[in-house]
Design an enzyme around this catalytic site. Structure first.
Site, PDB file in Angstrom:
ATOM      1  N   MET A 137      48.227  38.384  36.821  1.00 18.89           N
ATOM      2  CA  MET A 137      49.598  39.253  36.963  1.00 18.89           C
ATOM      3  C   MET A 137      50.146  39.152  35.477  1.00 18.89           C
ATOM      4  SD  MET A 137      50.887  38.030  40.477  1.00 18.89           S
ATOM      5  CE  MET A 137      49.911  36.453  40.582  1.00 18.89           C
TER       6      MET A 137
ATOM      7  N   ASP B  57      47.448  40.051  50.138  1.00 12.90           N
ATOM      8  CA  ASP B  57      48.074  39.065  49.542  1.00 12.90           C
ATOM      9  C   ASP B  57      49.615  39.195  49.550  1.00 12.90           C
ATOM     10  OD1 ASP B  57      48.861  37.018  47.525  1.00 12.90           O
ATOM     11  OD2 ASP B  57      48.052  37.893  45.965  1.00 12.90           O
TER      12      ASP B  57
ATOM     13  N   HIS C 256      42.945  30.253  45.549  1.00  9.27           N
ATOM     14  CA  HIS C 256      43.843  31.609  45.051  1.00  9.27           C
ATOM     15  C   HIS C 256      44.508  30.827  43.772  1.00  9.27           C
ATOM     16  CE1 HIS C 256      45.193  35.723  44.677  1.00  9.27           C
ATOM     17  NE2 HIS C 256      46.121  35.289  44.754  1.00  9.27           N
TER      18      HIS C 256
ATOM     19  N   MET D 278      48.402  44.019  47.695  1.00  9.72           N
ATOM     20  CA  MET D 278      49.649  43.309  47.564  1.00  9.72           C
ATOM     21  C   MET D 278      50.545  43.905  48.753  1.00  9.72           C
ATOM     22  SD  MET D 278      49.117  41.403  45.474  1.00  9.72           S
ATOM     23  CE  MET D 278      50.773  40.451  45.573  1.00  9.72           C
TER      24      MET D 278
ATOM     25  N   MET E  12      50.864  34.513  36.329  1.00  7.82           N
ATOM     26  CA  MET E  12      52.109  35.404  35.898  1.00  7.82           C
ATOM     27  C   MET E  12      52.519  35.152  34.511  1.00  7.82           C
ATOM     28  SD  MET E  12      54.119  34.992  39.334  1.00  7.82           S
ATOM     29  CE  MET E  12      53.242  34.734  40.844  1.00  7.82           C
TER      30      MET E  12
ATOM     31  N   SER F 201      46.817  29.953  48.332  1.00  7.42           N
ATOM     32  CA  SER F 201      47.289  30.380  46.745  1.00  7.42           C
ATOM     33  C   SER F 201      48.254  28.890  46.592  1.00  7.42           C
ATOM     34  CB  SER F 201      48.403  31.548  46.951  1.00  7.42           C
ATOM     35  OG  SER F 201      49.217  31.242  45.775  1.00  7.42           O
TER      36      SER F 201
ATOM     37  N   ASP G 206      47.493  32.095  40.950  1.00  9.62           N
ATOM     38  CA  ASP G 206      48.461  33.105  40.753  1.00  9.62           C
ATOM     39  C   ASP G 206      48.707  33.032  39.354  1.00  9.62           C
ATOM     40  OD1 ASP G 206      48.706  34.962  42.839  1.00  9.62           O
ATOM     41  OD2 ASP G 206      49.307  33.147  43.958  1.00  9.62           O
TER      42      ASP G 206
ATOM     43  N   HIS H 110      43.846  35.455  40.286  1.00  9.12           N
ATOM     44  CA  HIS H 110      44.831  36.736  40.238  1.00  9.12           C
ATOM     45  C   HIS H 110      45.639  36.800  39.058  1.00  9.12           C
ATOM     46  CE1 HIS H 110      47.977  39.085  42.854  1.00  9.12           C
ATOM     47  NE2 HIS H 110      47.508  39.911  41.869  1.00  9.12           N
TER      48      HIS H 110
END
Ligand code: DX5
Ligand code: ZN
Length: 227
Positions: free
Chosen positions: A70, A177, A35, A139, A39, A10, A37, A68
């Site tokens: 979020m 994750d 990966h 998660m 957000m 990540s 992330d 991913h």
């Protein structure tokens, strides 16, 4: 799934001043995915990056980019991430009122479609969408930050999901994750993970990216042999 466990660093924990170099180091060390992330400061408290970073990564690595999301209303941003070069996009179950439609949209954009679930979300919440997805992100921390402690109470859910996906026609990968380190990775593999996502265990000041990756590989090797 009877194949070797994949590793997905990540980039959340990477040195952002050297993002391209860090991505290349991970690729050279033989990882399978990167990966990313994303957000939004709404679904999770933290804000990270958007399609611009995906597009920048796309130019420096040929690794598949595992995005991913979020974020609330993820359907509004699928096209932007797909165009930026995402190979796979996971949305959070907790953010999708029309999950089936959202998964369809991800497929129409030419990406692999995944669903991420928070620690409190039961495995059964995915039972009706299994035929429409390619991977699940389980998660093992509350999403929002890197460097949190692995929540071992989530392990039985990974095993439950493993049993559910084995019955499905589609090959569905289980990604785990949060809090993955050499100490916690074997338990995740034993429970049924196919892909381990790791941020701080790979990118930190204590060792090189390759050393972090090698340590994780060594830790999971024994478990892998048993599968
Ligand atoms: C958490 C993110 C994770 C995180 C993992 O919200 O989804 O991907 O970067 O970081 P570590 O491995 O440090 O727990
Ligand atoms: Zn993640």
């Amino acid at each position: 799934m009877n194949q070797s466990i994949q590793l997905a660093p990540s980039i959340l924990a990477a040195d952002m001043t050297r993002l391209g170099a860090q991505a290349r180091e991970a690729e050279a060390a033989g990882v399978d995915l990167l990966h990313v992330d994303v957000m939004d400061g709404r679904f999770v408290p933290n804000i990270t990056f958007g399609p611009l970073i995906v597009e920048a990564l796309r130019r420096v690595t040929s690794l598949p980019l595992d995005v991913h999301l979020m974020i609330v209303e993820p359907e509004r941003y699928l096209q932007a991430f797909a165009q930026a070069g995402a190979s796979a996009i996971a949305v959070h179950l907790e953010t999708c009122a029309h999950l089936h439609r959202t998964l369809q949209q991800i497929h129409e954009l030419g990406c692999r479609a995944g669903v991420a679930i928070n620690p409190h979300t039961p495995a059964a919440a995915l039972s009706e969408v299994l035929p429409f997805l390619d991977f699940i992100v389980v998660m093992t921390v509350n999403p929002g930050f890197g460097g949190q402690a692995f929540i071992p109470e989530v392990l039985p859910k990974i095993t439950q999901l493993r049993a559910m996906v084995e019955k499905n026609q589609r090959q569905i990968r289980i990604e785990v994750d949060g809090g993955i380190k050499p100490e916690t990775a074997p338990a995740a593999v034993r429970a049924g993970a196919d892909v381990l996502i790791a941020g701080t265990a790979i990118f930190n000041a204590k060792h090189t990216v390759k050393q972090g990756i090698d340590a994780l590989r060594a830790a999971i090797a024994a478990q892998e042999a048993e599968r």
